[in-house]
Write a protein that holds these residues in place. Structure first.
Motif: not given
Length: 460
Positions: A175-180, A200-204, A231-235, A253-263
């Motif tokens: 599970h690859l978490l991509v920042l950007g 999982s892609v995180l885009e600010r 794909v998560y935006t505002n994240a 994400v959108n002002g709400i804190q959450q947790e995800i697990s990645c490798s």
């Protein structure tokens, strides 16, 4: 202190051809390279990533060939073989370029890190040990950029990949978490999803590929989501913690804190210029607020006789732009030309699947600049060639000047989008108006033929 006529620092897509041309023009030239001949494009960018994207495309086609009546059973991913193929291509380009350098008369090649010590003087700390001092009246900087690593709690402790280090994995990340969520991040995200990773892609920002028009961004988002990427935006990520074999990522994400697990984590949040060790200020070279070297429209720095080419000058970070920097500088200095960076087109292509080829102004840019425009759009599922080959995702879009009928820009999100974009670029450079393309005779059935139908939309 060894005197040269010209010194080139960095052997990227500007420095390599420039050093050879300088030497062939009779200038005693020194090329200084810190790492590998070829720069980012050959070693960490275009060549290796597009080779691996080719493997990812093959994996995708094998998995989805059923819809074409071809049933492929038992295919699997061999990351070691994929890496080996990629490495062979990289070494072929790199070693071929090095041999060409070493066989060029009037050209010296040394490997080491260059630092300015004064006006047009440098000290080079050699990779093999020791130092040499050199100077020249003409100096060309092509040192490029390196990934920016954001300051996030726990990131250094859990470890991460960059776009360079991820090229060398021999096992598919679970599970690859991509920042950007821009060009680099999305190419890697889709590639490794096709190799078998959960992505999982995180885009600010509020959307991915924010440089593009909103409708193009939305269309690409739909394609990636349909393929199975998250794909998560505002994240943004705020904390990482190691938990046994996995990584707990705390994200907002959108002002709400959450947790995800990645490798694993890929950091693709931008790049910064390689100017710190170079100390260009010691030769009168000014940097901008982000550390990029300031240049004028002819790529000369604030120090006369010193030029900065490629990514290090803060211009568009594309291989073809770096190469064109070399063309501009060489022609101006040795062929009496008066070329300027402000006069060139800016085509580019993101190699997601489908590709996103772009040229000229976006719709938003055209409106902001006060043009009276028309916008033509054609879904790829209305393009005969795309439907026939089973590659009908995406959309073609063109922006034209309603008064002059000149094409102002285009975005082609579709199979061979870069090639279709290039046809439009040639039309723009030649002053060919959209109404002429609308009735042009193109070979059938090709992707470019669909430009007829695209521009017919304007009179619908």
């Amino acid at each position: 202190m060894k005197q040269y006529d010209a010194i080139v620092i960095g052997s990227g897509q500007a420095g390599s051809p420039l050093s050879k041309q300088l030497a062939k023009a009779g200038k005693k030239t020194l090329l200084i390279e810190k790492r590998f001949i070829g720069g980012t494009c050959v070693n960490d960018g275009c060549t290796p990533t597009k080779a691996m994207i080719g493997s990812a495309k093959a994996a995708y086609l094998a998995k989805h060939a059923d819809k074409l009546g071809v049933h492929i059973d038992g295919h699997h991913i061999d990351m070691k073989q994929i890496r080996h193929r990629k490495d062979e291509l990289v070494l072929s380009w790199r070693n071929g370029s090095r041999r060409a350098m070493e066989n060029t008369e009037n050209l010296d090649l040394i490997f080491g890190e260059a630092t300015f010590t004064g006006d047009k003087t440098l000290t080079v700390k050699l990779n093999e040990g020791g130092e040499v001092d050199v100077k020249a009246e003409l100096i060309f900087i092509n040192t490029g950029t390196t990934p920016v690593i954001p300051v996030i709690e726990g990131l250094q402790e859990v470890g991460y990949f960059t776009s360079t280090t991820l090229l060398d994995v021999e096992e598919v990340p679970e599970h690859l978490l991509v920042l950007g969520g821009n060009y680099v991040g999305l190419e890697f995200a889709q590639m490794f999803h096709r190799f078998g990773s959960k992505i999982s892609v995180l885009e600010r920002g509020p959307r991915i590929v924010a440089r593009e028009d909103e409708d193009i961004s939305d269309e690409l988002t739909k394609i990636l989501l349909a393929e199975g990427l998250d794909v998560y935006t505002n994240a943004q990520s705020v904390k990482f913690e190691r938990q046994d074999e996995s990584i707990k990522a705390t994200i907002v994400v959108n002002g709400i804190q959450q947790e995800i697990s990645c490798s694993h984590i890929l950091v693709a949040t931008g790049r910064k210029p390689l100017t710190e060790a170079l100390a260009p200020q010691l030769s009168g070279i000014k940097l901008n607020e982000n550390g990029f070297i300031q240049v004028n429209e002819k790529l000369e720095t604030t120090a006369k006789g010193i030029y900065a080419l490629g990514d290090v000058n803060g211009g568009p970070a594309f291989t073809h732009i770096a190469y064109n920097d070399y063309i501009i500088v060489y022609r101006n200095l040795f062929e009496g030309a008066d070329d300027k960076t402000t006069e060139r087109p800016l085509p580019y292509c993101m190699f997601t699947d489908p590709q996103l080829g772009r040229i000229g102004l976006t719709e938003k840019q055209a409106r902001d600049q006060g043009y009276t425009i028309k916008v033509a759009k054609l879904p790829m599922n209305q393009v005969a060639r795309a439907v026939e080959t089973g590659e009908a995702l995406g959309v073609m879009k063109a922006v034209v000047d309603a008064k002059t009928r000149q094409i102002l820009g285009a975005a082609i999100l579709g199979e061979e989008g870069g090639e279709v974009m290039t046809v439009i670029q040639m039309a723009m450079m030649g002053g060919i108006t959209y109404d002429r393309i609308r009735y042009c005779v193109f070979a059938h059935p090709t992707y470019s033929e669909s430009l007829n139908n695209l521009f017919m939309k304007l009179d619908a």
